[in-house]
Design an enzyme around this catalytic site. Structure first.
Site, short mmCIF file in Angstrom:
data_model
loop_
_atom_site.label_atom_id
_atom_site.label_comp_id
_atom_site.label_asym_id
_atom_site.label_seq_id
_atom_site.Cartn_x
_atom_site.Cartn_y
_atom_site.Cartn_z
N ALA A 247 69.16 32.06 38.53
CA ALA A 247 68.48 30.77 38.48
C ALA A 247 69.34 29.66 39.08
CB ALA A 247 68.12 30.44 37.03
N HIS A 248 68.76 28.46 39.13
CA HIS A 248 69.43 27.34 39.80
C HIS A 248 70.76 26.97 39.13
CE1 HIS A 248 66.65 24.55 37.19
NE2 HIS A 248 67.62 25.05 36.48
N ASN A 249 71.71 26.63 39.99
CA ASN A 249 73.05 26.15 39.60
C ASN A 249 73.97 27.23 39.04
OD1 ASN A 249 72.02 23.54 40.19
ND2 ASN A 249 71.41 23.25 38.06
#
Length: 326
Positions: A247-249
């Site tokens: 997922a993001h980051n």
């Protein structure tokens, strides 16, 4: 690093930003220009940041941003050089400001510049299959292979000796040398970031990118989301099995091995030499130390220190788990 994928529309006067987040009555002595919005760690003078969770108070203590969107409870953690902007919902306000600076990051439309590789300068420089599309300003290193029906969108950079499989979509991504991306991967799309407001979901802009280190391998059917504010990073010599979601980051260190169907939620940070068994799940905003081993099927809901071996749900020391489940 200048973001090669999303144009910054700034600078904007701080008064314009205050109006955007319903702080019109906030008193300012200098209507200075704000040049960018960044996270707590990377923000600098004349930039704005956000602080929404006490998990990040140590970073907030040292932020160099001129302004920070935050809450009344958290504002005391900011240095005197950073002016707190107290709002009702930090992330919604941050989303509005980010959308103003980076309006092109909100939607993930297809790349209108993409054209058949035979119409580009790479037609005689790389080996490729049928129906390969390449966007403007793409960089492909020497000795690369690209499979059938793959799309590499504008400004993507791929290093030397890389192999990109069939039915792959890559956007908003920088890939180092000697990387393999197997069939059916999607890399660099926006993450699962939105807010339900008045029965209408507000999409959170994602202005980060994906960075994949050298000698890594991304298995079939993996999805790696780009960062929302910071970047999503896969460290060098890290191997992902099939059907993994990053997922993001998320940031994964070097020399890590992750088995199939693992899911890692947003903003979690994994150290070096991490081993994760199949179908394990890692919650968001966690820190997993170096040399950690996570058994298959485990559910990780809290930080894990270096050199730990965990198993179960919630994941705990593997010896304790086995003792409790004799």
């Amino acid at each position: 690093m200048i973001n090669p994928f999303f144009k910054n529309n700034g600078p904007f006067k701080i008064s314009d930003i205050l109006q955007l987040i319903n702080l019109d009555n906030f008193k300012i002595t200098n209507d200075q220009k704000i040049i960018d919005i960044k996270d707590l760690f990377t923000s600098q003078k004349n930039e704005i940041t956000f602080f929404h969770s006490k998990k990040y108070k140590n970073i907030a203590n040292n932020t160099k941003a001129s302004f920070c969107i935050t809450t009344d409870i958290l504002k005391k953690e900011l240095p005197k050089s950073c002016i707190p902007l107290v709002v009702e919902n930090v992330l919604v306000s941050t989303s509005k400001i980010t959308s103003k600076f980076y309006s092109s990051s909100i939607n993930d439309n297809f790349d209108y510049t993409a054209r058949d590789i035979t119409e580009t300068k790479y037609k005689d420089k790389v080996e490729y299959g049928k129906n390969v599309l390449i966007g403007d300003n793409v960089t492909l290193g020497s000795n690369c292979l690209i499979g059938h029906n793959t799309i590499i969108e504008q400004n993507v950079s791929i290093g030397d000796n890389c192999s990109i499989g069939s039915n792959v979509i890559i956007r908003n991504t920088l890939i180092d040398n000697n990387v393999k991306v197997l069939d059916n991967c999607v890399i660099g799309k926006h993450g699962f970031g939105f807010f339900p407001i008045n029965e209408k979901n507000l999409r959170y802009p994602h202005i980060g990118i994906v960075i994949i280190g050298e000698n890594s391998e991304i298995g079939c059917g993996c999805t790696i989301d780009r960062g929302s504010m910071s970047n999503t990073v896969i460290g060098k010599n890290t191997f992902l099995d099939n059907q993994i979601h990053i997922a993001h980051n998320v940031k994964i260190g070097k020399n890590s091995i992750i088995a199939g169907q693992v899911g890692i939620a947003g903003s979690s940070i994994l150290g070096n030499n991490v081993r994760i068994g199949g179908q394990a799940g890692i919650s968001g905003h966690l820190t997993i130390g170096n040399n950690v081993e996570i058994a298959g099927g485990s559910g990780v809901i809290k930080n894990i220190s270096d050199n730990s071996k965990v198993m179960g749900y919630p994941a705990k020391n593997i010896r304790d788990f086995l003792k409790d489940n004799k």
